[in-house]
Enzyme design. Sequence first.
Site, PDB file in Angstrom:
ATOM      1  N   CYS A  81      65.184  19.835  65.312  1.00 38.24           N
ATOM      2  CA  CYS A  81      66.348  19.008  65.648  1.00 38.24           C
ATOM      3  C   CYS A  81      67.503  19.493  64.782  1.00 38.24           C
ATOM      4  CB  CYS A  81      66.053  17.536  65.389  1.00 38.24           C
ATOM      5  SG  CYS A  81      67.469  16.460  65.689  1.00 38.24           S
ATOM      6  N   HIS A 167      63.443  24.369  75.446  1.00 38.28           N
ATOM      7  CA  HIS A 167      64.709  24.009  76.090  1.00 38.28           C
ATOM      8  C   HIS A 167      64.838  24.705  77.440  1.00 38.28           C
ATOM      9  CE1 HIS A 167      66.694  21.948  72.687  1.00 38.28           C
ATOM     10  NE2 HIS A 167      65.962  22.762  71.956  1.00 38.28           N
ATOM     11  N   GLU A 225      66.878  14.743  76.328  1.00 39.28           N
ATOM     12  CA  GLU A 225      65.831  15.160  75.399  1.00 39.28           C
ATOM     13  C   GLU A 225      64.479  14.550  75.746  1.00 39.28           C
ATOM     14  OE1 GLU A 225      66.644  15.457  71.208  1.00 39.28           O
ATOM     15  OE2 GLU A 225      68.753  14.968  71.531  1.00 39.28           O
ATOM     16  N   CYS A 234      72.858  17.303  70.730  1.00 40.74           N
ATOM     17  CA  CYS A 234      71.564  17.923  70.445  1.00 40.74           C
ATOM     18  C   CYS A 234      71.837  19.285  69.828  1.00 40.74           C
ATOM     19  CB  CYS A 234      70.726  18.059  71.721  1.00 40.74           C
ATOM     20  SG  CYS A 234      69.131  18.867  71.465  1.00 40.74           S
ATOM     21  N   GLY A 237      69.605  22.021  71.076  1.00 36.59           N
ATOM     22  CA  GLY A 237      70.009  22.248  72.461  1.00 36.59           C
ATOM     23  C   GLY A 237      71.272  23.078  72.556  1.00 36.59           C
TER      24      GLY A 237
END
Length: 298
Positions: A81, A167, A225, A234, A237
């Site tokens: 994260c 992802h 997510e 994110c 991301g």
Amino acid sequence: MSIPAPPRRRFSKMHGAGNDFVVLDLRDGAPPPTPAEAARMADRHRGIGFDQLLTIEPPATPGAVADYRIWNADGSAAGQCGNGARCVAAWLRRNGTARAARFAMGSPAGRIEADALDDGSFRLAMSVPVFAPARIPLVAPAEAARYVADGPFGVLAFGAASMGNPHALIEVAASASAPPGSALAAVDAAGIGAWLQRSGRFPDSVNVGFAEVLAPDHIALRVFERGVGETLACGSGACAAVAILVRQGRVDRAVRVDLPGGTLHIDWPSDDAPVSMRGPAAFVFEGEWWDEGTDAHG
């Protein structure tokens, strides 16, 4: 007969570009929350509320000042994260554990180098993007810049990568007759994201990003997510989106990424280099949580 008081946990509430977290210091040997307790803490009406829970733990990674782990709002574990990593870095700096402006942290995805910048933001060297389907993991016959899935939303073309967590990225075509970002705002991120997560293409589920390329050095991004739903930002991301779009020839290697909660700056100097992410980390409040099951208070 008296009923023993529930255990108490001191916590910090933080956010990075609107992606919000609860940070727990477990370096005293306290156990992490169970998945059920984490989900109760995440409840925005009866708990504290967060997108992810971050636990600070004794350093097990060589050269790191501390390690950390990540738990989603549904209590499941997460592999990485980016916004949370910046918040951990800010927490360690304020706590005094990280005394130097440059330091290392241990994450579930490996060692991360952090730089505390003069403007209060943090720059992190994340991992090198992984595109091999088996390592994302993604069910696909061969590695490709774009994959295709056919379902209730029609034929979806997407790129895929791992930044320590999986992802997928769907590019949204900009509308020449509408303001920049309007096409992205109209996307059914929850519907498409949840369908792709359940499609069977990603055995460990997936974080689904939707990007609109505004310029070679500028994109807008939304992310649905796994274990959370759509968040305001994110970090991993954003890193994955830039890496995927670079690989597709759609953007440069230094990109401003605008998310609903704020802006991140992503750099990927070369294919074999870690992705660098720069952005804010903010403290919101401190508190104490005690768990009383379904009647939890914070």
